[in-house]
Scaffold this motif. Structure first.
Motif, PDB file in Angstrom:
ATOM      1  N   GLY A 183      -8.882  10.391   9.305  1.00 34.87           N
ATOM      2  CA  GLY A 183      -8.327   9.173   8.703  1.00 34.87           C
ATOM      3  C   GLY A 183      -6.875   9.307   8.281  1.00 34.87           C
ATOM      4  O   GLY A 183      -6.035   8.476   8.632  1.00 34.87           O
ATOM      5  N   THR A 184      -6.574  10.364   7.553  1.00 35.38           N
ATOM      6  CA  THR A 184      -5.202  10.538   7.058  1.00 35.38           C
ATOM      7  C   THR A 184      -4.275  10.906   8.208  1.00 35.38           C
ATOM      8  O   THR A 184      -3.136  10.433   8.290  1.00 35.38           O
TER       9      THR A 184
ATOM     10  N   GLU B  85       2.238  -1.123  -4.649  1.00 38.68           N
ATOM     11  CA  GLU B  85       1.014  -0.335  -4.793  1.00 38.68           C
ATOM     12  C   GLU B  85       0.275  -0.748  -6.065  1.00 38.68           C
ATOM     13  O   GLU B  85       0.840  -0.709  -7.148  1.00 38.68           O
ATOM     14  N   ARG B  86      -0.994  -1.106  -5.912  1.00 38.46           N
ATOM     15  CA  ARG B  86      -1.756  -1.607  -7.068  1.00 38.46           C
ATOM     16  C   ARG B  86      -2.060  -0.505  -8.096  1.00 38.46           C
ATOM     17  O   ARG B  86      -2.186  -0.767  -9.281  1.00 38.46           O
TER      18      ARG B  86
ATOM     19  N   ARG C 194      -5.812  15.116  -1.851  1.00 37.51           N
ATOM     20  CA  ARG C 194      -5.193  13.823  -1.540  1.00 37.51           C
ATOM     21  C   ARG C 194      -4.080  13.500  -2.538  1.00 37.51           C
ATOM     22  O   ARG C 194      -3.012  13.039  -2.167  1.00 37.51           O
TER      23      ARG C 194
ATOM     24  N   ASP D 219      -2.628  -1.370   3.606  1.00 36.37           N
ATOM     25  CA  ASP D 219      -3.386  -1.556   2.368  1.00 36.37           C
ATOM     26  C   ASP D 219      -4.854  -1.131   2.494  1.00 36.37           C
ATOM     27  O   ASP D 219      -5.722  -1.651   1.792  1.00 36.37           O
TER      28      ASP D 219
ATOM     29  N   VAL E  63      -8.427  16.822   5.303  1.00 36.44           N
ATOM     30  CA  VAL E  63      -8.257  17.948   6.226  1.00 36.44           C
ATOM     31  C   VAL E  63      -7.437  17.509   7.446  1.00 36.44           C
ATOM     32  O   VAL E  63      -7.510  16.369   7.869  1.00 36.44           O
TER      33      VAL E  63
ATOM     34  N   GLY F 248       0.809  -1.215   0.000  1.00 35.15           N
ATOM     35  CA  GLY F 248       0.000   0.000   0.000  1.00 35.15           C
ATOM     36  C   GLY F 248       0.842   1.265   0.000  1.00 35.15           C
ATOM     37  O   GLY F 248       1.577   1.539   0.944  1.00 35.15           O
TER      38      GLY F 248
ATOM     39  N   PRO G 198      -0.958   7.186   2.390  1.00 41.04           N
ATOM     40  CA  PRO G 198      -0.212   8.009   3.357  1.00 41.04           C
ATOM     41  C   PRO G 198       0.514   7.171   4.422  1.00 41.04           C
ATOM     42  O   PRO G 198       1.673   7.462   4.741  1.00 41.04           O
ATOM     43  N   ALA G 199      -0.137   6.134   4.951  1.00 41.12           N
ATOM     44  CA  ALA G 199       0.480   5.360   6.046  1.00 41.12           C
ATOM     45  C   ALA G 199       1.741   4.647   5.582  1.00 41.12           C
ATOM     46  O   ALA G 199       2.804   4.759   6.205  1.00 41.12           O
TER      47      ALA G 199
ATOM     48  N   ASP H  56      -5.788   2.765   7.774  1.00 40.72           N
ATOM     49  CA  ASP H  56      -7.183   2.310   7.644  1.00 40.72           C
ATOM     50  C   ASP H  56      -7.324   0.792   7.681  1.00 40.72           C
ATOM     51  O   ASP H  56      -8.401   0.279   7.996  1.00 40.72           O
TER      52      ASP H  56
ATOM     53  N   VAL I 165      -0.683  -7.027  -4.710  1.00 41.16           N
ATOM     54  CA  VAL I 165      -0.178  -8.120  -3.870  1.00 41.16           C
ATOM     55  C   VAL I 165      -1.311  -9.117  -3.650  1.00 41.16           C
ATOM     56  O   VAL I 165      -2.381  -8.747  -3.176  1.00 41.16           O
TER      57      VAL I 165
ATOM     58  N   TYR J 203     -15.328  21.737   2.340  1.00 43.58           N
ATOM     59  CA  TYR J 203     -14.230  22.645   2.678  1.00 43.58           C
ATOM     60  C   TYR J 203     -13.342  22.794   1.454  1.00 43.58           C
ATOM     61  O   TYR J 203     -13.169  21.870   0.667  1.00 43.58           O
TER      62      TYR J 203
ATOM     63  N   TYR K  11     -23.024   7.628   2.078  1.00 42.30           N
ATOM     64  CA  TYR K  11     -22.389   8.895   1.734  1.00 42.30           C
ATOM     65  C   TYR K  11     -21.682   8.788   0.392  1.00 42.30           C
ATOM     66  O   TYR K  11     -21.374   7.693  -0.093  1.00 42.30           O
TER      67      TYR K  11
END
Ligand SMILES: Cc1cc2nc3c(=O)[nH]c(=O)nc-3n(C[C@H](O)[C@H](O)[C@H](O)COP(=O)(O)OP(=O)(O)OC[C@H]3O[C@@H](n4cnc5c(N)ncnc54)[C@H](O)[C@@H]3O)c2cc1C
Length: 373
Positions: free
Chosen positions: A279-280, A32-33, A96, A137, A45, A7, A10-11, A267, A120, A191, A162
């Motif tokens: 989350g980020t 990374e796929r 992002r 991932d 944000v 993955g 960001p992480a 995540d 993977v 935002y 959502y």
């Protein structure tokens, strides 16, 4: 140490950056796929505190991230004809994709190997072939599924729907807008995250979604419908789609965070509802926490144990606050009879992390108005 990371979000990238920067002899590969320019969604944000953590961890990427930021201090609550502003908060938004590009460049600069368009599927091989396998991932983690007997995940599909759009209407401030029609209540979280674009996430409950007939509406018709609902707010601008689809929020927790030489971060490991915009932030801070665990431990086993022991209570706290916030939005229709100032107050205090005292310090005029009412 040989480190494989699944993955390039960001992480995963941030953990790679911190480890490689600390010791250039680490051999680090990210699988990374997607391609380097593919992404989902629009802007993310951050709060002021997250930025301080990023500066302490890696000045170079922090400087680039903050150069690209749109910053603001106000939350706006819009209900019927009224807009209530609450100042004294600290947020910044970034696209992002732009965040990912900054982290990709930093990885390349440091010599982290990024393998794009590489899916993977065989985790056993990847695990056997390194000292540490980091599963970063994302929310639908393959690692979490394949090793579910070890991680013991707890997954909770929440009832609200959502959809994540963009728009060229600029919302200066974190704007929460509530509109009603014959189908029910719709909430928008919006935002600005650069000079031309805002994130515009629309959320509604399942009954509203059914009554609106979204099950049989195509993408364009869905957008048309929602543009009508939010016409007073969009001021003639369109909703922009990035293959945007209705989804249900998936709340992820895991009983165990690692086994043998495999650990999850971001995540894949835990989610927190987007209404507290974390989350980020949590993904990046997981990367910092795991890196720091390696700094104070001897060997992989000790570091992974330290990571789980030190980070789990922090995440549990966040998830508890995010849960309250998520529940507020799931029950939004119950608050629609409140006066706008009262609605704004319940929104600001919904997660239990912001008290009346905090609000008085941040925006005394707002609190005076609320108390009078
Ligand atoms: C509607 C919505 C709004 C949001 N708003 C915000 C916000 O305002 N602020 C905020 O901070 N966060 C927000 N988030 C959350 C944020 O997007 C995530 O929390 C964050 O991206 C998590 O980072 P990550 O690195 O853990 O995972 P991800 O960013 O999901 O990255 C995981 C990566 O792994 C790759 N991958 C997955 N499986 C494989 C595989 N088998 N092989 C190879 N590669 C693989 C994926 O392609 C992806 O690039 C929002 C999320 C949603 C859905």
């Amino acid at each position: 140490m040989k480190i494989n990371i699944i993955g390039g979000g960001p992480a995963g990238m941030y953990f790679a950056i911190l480890m490689k920067k600390a010791d250039a002899s680490h051999e680090i590969t990210i699988y990374e796929r997607n391609g380097p320019d593919d992404t989902f969604g629009w802007g993310v944000v951050f709060s002021g505190k997250t930025l301080a953590n990023l500066r302490a961890a890696d000045e170079e990427s922090h400087a680039e991230i903050t150069r690209a930021f749109a910053a603001w201090d106000n939350v706006e609550v819009v209900r019927q004809q009224e807009k209530i502003s609450i100042h004294g908060n600290s947020f910044s938004g970034i696209a992002r994709l732009q965040l990912l590009k900054i982290l990709q460049r930093r990885c390349e600069q440091l010599g982290v190997q990024l393998l794009f368009r590489t899916e993977v599927t065989d985790l056993h091989l990847l695990k056997a072939n390194c000292d540490l396998l980091v599963a970063a991932d994302g929310v639908n983690s393959t690692a979490r599924k394949q090793y579910s007997d070890h991680f013991l995940p707890i997954l909770d599909f929440r009832p609200n729907r959502y959809i994540w759009y963009g728009t060229n209407r600029l919302f200066h401030g974190l704007t929460l807008t509530f509109r009603e029609n014959e189908a029910g209540v719709f909430a928008a979280h919006s935002y600005k995250f650069n000079q031309t674009t805002s994130t515009f996430i629309i959320e509604c409950d399942q009954e509203t979604w059914n009554r609106a007939g979204f099950a049989t509406l195509g993408d364009d018709a869905t957008r048309d419908y929602l543009e009508k609902v939010f016409a007073p707010d969009l001021e003639g601008q369109l909703l922009l789609s990035n293959n945007s689809k209705w989804i249900n929020f998936l709340l992820v927790k895991n009983e165990h965070w690692f086994f043998e030489n495999v650990v999850m971060i971001g995540d894949a490991l835990h989610t927190a509802h987007f209404s507290i915009g974390s989350g980020t932030k949590l993904a990046l801070e997981d990367a910092i926490a795991l890196f720091e665990s390696f700094g104070r431990s001897k060997g992989v086993a000790e570091a992974l144990k330290d990571f789980e022991n030190t980070r789990k209570p922090v995440i549990e706290d966040y998830q508890a606050a995010a849960f309250e916030s998520m529940r507020w939005f799931e029950n939004a229709r119950d608050y629609m009879n409140l006066a706008p100032i009262e609605l704004a107050h319940t929104l600001m205090t919904r997660s239990g992390r912001v008290s009346d005292e905090d609000l008085r310090r941040r925006d005394p005029a707002f609190m005076t108005r609320w108390e009078k009412q």
